[in-house]
Design a protein around this motif. Structure first.
Motif, mmCIF file in Angstrom:
data_model
loop_
_atom_site.group_PDB
_atom_site.id
_atom_site.type_symbol
_atom_site.label_atom_id
_atom_site.label_comp_id
_atom_site.label_asym_id
_atom_site.label_seq_id
_atom_site.Cartn_x
_atom_site.Cartn_y
_atom_site.Cartn_z
ATOM 1 N N UNK A 162 0.808 -1.218 0.000
ATOM 2 C CA UNK A 162 0.000 0.000 0.000
ATOM 3 C C UNK A 162 0.842 1.270 0.000
ATOM 4 N N UNK A 163 2.153 1.136 0.145
ATOM 5 C CA UNK A 163 3.042 2.292 0.213
ATOM 6 C C UNK A 163 3.488 2.665 -1.202
ATOM 7 N N UNK A 164 3.222 3.910 -1.589
ATOM 8 C CA UNK A 164 3.613 4.390 -2.915
ATOM 9 C C UNK A 164 5.065 4.830 -2.957
ATOM 10 N N UNK A 165 5.532 5.410 -1.861
ATOM 11 C CA UNK A 165 6.884 5.968 -1.864
ATOM 12 C C UNK A 165 7.421 6.015 -0.440
ATOM 13 N N UNK A 166 8.709 5.734 -0.275
ATOM 14 C CA UNK A 166 9.399 5.848 1.010
ATOM 15 C C UNK A 166 10.270 7.085 0.967
ATOM 16 N N UNK A 203 8.206 15.495 -0.239
ATOM 17 C CA UNK A 203 7.329 14.867 -1.232
ATOM 18 C C UNK A 203 6.592 15.927 -2.053
ATOM 19 N N UNK A 204 6.025 16.924 -1.361
ATOM 20 C CA UNK A 204 5.286 17.995 -2.026
ATOM 21 C C UNK A 204 6.194 18.754 -2.990
ATOM 22 N N UNK A 205 7.396 19.076 -2.553
ATOM 23 C CA UNK A 205 8.340 19.792 -3.425
ATOM 24 C C UNK A 205 8.742 18.955 -4.623
ATOM 25 N N UNK A 206 8.981 17.658 -4.411
ATOM 26 C CA UNK A 206 9.387 16.785 -5.507
ATOM 27 C C UNK A 206 8.282 16.675 -6.550
ATOM 28 N N UNK A 207 7.021 16.712 -6.110
ATOM 29 C CA UNK A 207 5.880 16.658 -7.020
ATOM 30 C C UNK A 207 5.592 18.009 -7.678
ATOM 31 N N UNK A 208 6.196 19.090 -7.141
ATOM 32 C CA UNK A 208 5.940 20.421 -7.685
ATOM 33 C C UNK A 208 4.599 20.986 -7.265
ATOM 34 N N UNK A 209 4.082 20.542 -6.137
ATOM 35 C CA UNK A 209 2.747 20.948 -5.690
ATOM 36 C C UNK A 209 2.742 22.169 -4.787
ATOM 37 N N UNK A 260 0.559 24.968 -6.097
ATOM 38 C CA UNK A 260 -0.692 24.582 -6.744
ATOM 39 C C UNK A 260 -1.814 24.568 -5.707
ATOM 40 N N UNK A 261 -2.696 25.574 -5.735
ATOM 41 C CA UNK A 261 -3.751 25.672 -4.724
ATOM 42 C C UNK A 261 -4.803 24.573 -4.826
ATOM 43 N N UNK A 262 -4.781 23.773 -5.886
ATOM 44 C CA UNK A 262 -5.762 22.693 -6.024
ATOM 45 C C UNK A 262 -5.311 21.410 -5.332
ATOM 46 N N UNK A 263 -4.068 21.355 -4.909
ATOM 47 C CA UNK A 263 -3.535 20.145 -4.263
ATOM 48 C C UNK A 263 -3.716 20.209 -2.759
ATOM 49 N N UNK A 264 -4.044 19.071 -2.166
ATOM 50 C CA UNK A 264 -4.191 18.959 -0.717
ATOM 51 C C UNK A 264 -3.393 17.752 -0.253
ATOM 52 N N UNK A 265 -2.700 17.904 0.848
ATOM 53 C CA UNK A 265 -1.937 16.817 1.446
ATOM 54 C C UNK A 265 -2.328 16.731 2.914
ATOM 55 N N UNK A 266 -2.695 15.557 3.366
ATOM 56 C CA UNK A 266 -3.039 15.325 4.760
ATOM 57 C C UNK A 266 -1.843 14.664 5.428
ATOM 58 N N UNK A 267 -1.405 15.234 6.545
ATOM 59 C CA UNK A 267 -0.261 14.705 7.281
ATOM 60 C C UNK A 267 -0.740 14.317 8.677
ATOM 61 N N UNK A 268 -0.584 13.053 9.020
ATOM 62 C CA UNK A 268 -0.946 12.573 10.358
ATOM 63 C C UNK A 268 0.317 12.550 11.202
ATOM 64 N N UNK A 269 0.283 13.217 12.329
ATOM 65 C CA UNK A 269 1.455 13.284 13.202
ATOM 66 C C UNK A 269 1.388 12.174 14.250
#
Length: 95
Positions: free
Chosen positions: A26-30, A67-73, A76-85
């Motif tokens: 289920x992991x896309x990227x490490x 990850x966000x920087x590598x994707x270039x996001x 981009x105001x249309x992108x959302x990233x959820x981070x669980x601490x």
């Protein structure tokens, strides 16, 4: 550093063990993170956001930003990233 087996300072993550509940398919990227940016990000979140967190949360946030920087996001105001601490206040009351 957490990039190879050996010594690291971040509690709860590293090469000690692989949890049996982890489904690696289920992991896309490490993202590999070293101790220094992990603790810098944790301190920043404590200072700027009022979150009582430690190195594992710093690792999580730093990895998400990389990850966000590598994707270039980042612009981009249309992108959302959820981070669980992965932290709780219990471990930091006395530190």
């Amino acid at each position: 550093m957490n990039t190879s087996q050996g010594s690291y300072k971040i509690e709860g993550i590293g090469y000690d063990f692989i949890p049996p509940v982890l489904d690696r398919s289920l992991v896309d990227e490490w993202v590999k993170i070293s101790d220094v940016p992990s603790f810098e990000y944790a301190r920043s979140m404590i200072r700027n956001e009022g979150l009582l967190c430690g190195g594992s949360s710093g690792s999580t946030m730093y990895g998400a930003i990389q990850f966000i920087k590598r994707k270039g996001w980042e612009k981009d105001p249309t992108k959302r990233v959820v981070v669980l601490l992965p932290d709780g206040v219990r471990n930091y009351i006395t530190k």
